[in-house]
Design a protein around this motif. Structure first.
Motif: not given
Length: 160
Positions: A92-119
């Motif tokens: 449903s989208m045309q001319n789609y463009k992304v700008t990524l501002h930041a991303w971060l790989s994290l590991k929780s104390d539950k031993n799960e890998n988490v990635v946060c992305v801002w864009g």
């Protein structure tokens, strides 16, 4: 906008230190460490696939039981159903463009890998309207190294 993300990024260590005295207890975790950037790389590939409208390219990175919580409140469970819905949305989208501002790989104390992305995303919708939104996504990997959960949050660009 870039200044805001930079300030938020720099403030994370200080917020983490102050959480012990905030009076709140995190329902998931407030104890994260930096994780391998390979997890961010996987998520960035998925972002690129969405941007290029090549959604089948890395679909194997999603667990069969993946749950995606979209910014509009929709919750979709299962890889097949999510792929179907995301393809319809992307079509449903045309001319789609992304700008990524930041991303971060994290590991929780539950031993799960988490990635946060801002864009931010810019596109033309079905009605021909120009749309620009800010996006924050949290991707959680399961024990098999596949995405088991994604939570998405968005804002209207220029609203700050």
């Amino acid at each position: 906008m870039k200044k805001l993300f930079f300030i938020l990024f720099l403030s994370v260590p200080f917020v983490a230190m102050s959480q012990a005295h905030s009076g709140y207890k995190a329902s998931y975790s407030s104890n994260f460490t930096i994780a391998s950037p390979e997890y961010s790389d996987k998520i960035l590939m998925l972002w690129k696939d969405f941007e290029n409208n090549t959604l089948d390219k890395h679909i194997d990175m999603l667990a069969d039981t993946v749950t995606i919580m979209f910014a509009n409140g929709t919750v979709v469970k299962g890889k097949a159903e999510n792929l179907k819905n995301v393809k319809e949305y992307r079509a449903s989208m045309q001319n789609y463009k992304v700008t990524l501002h930041a991303w971060l790989s994290l590991k929780s104390d539950k031993n799960e890998n988490v990635v946060c992305v801002w864009g931010s995303e810019e596109y033309t919708d079905k009605a021909g309207k120009q749309v620009k939104t800010g996006t924050h996504e949290v991707w959680v990997f399961n024990k098999e190294g596949k995405v088991g959960l994604m939570m998405q949050f968005s804002s209207v660009e220029g609203s700050m």
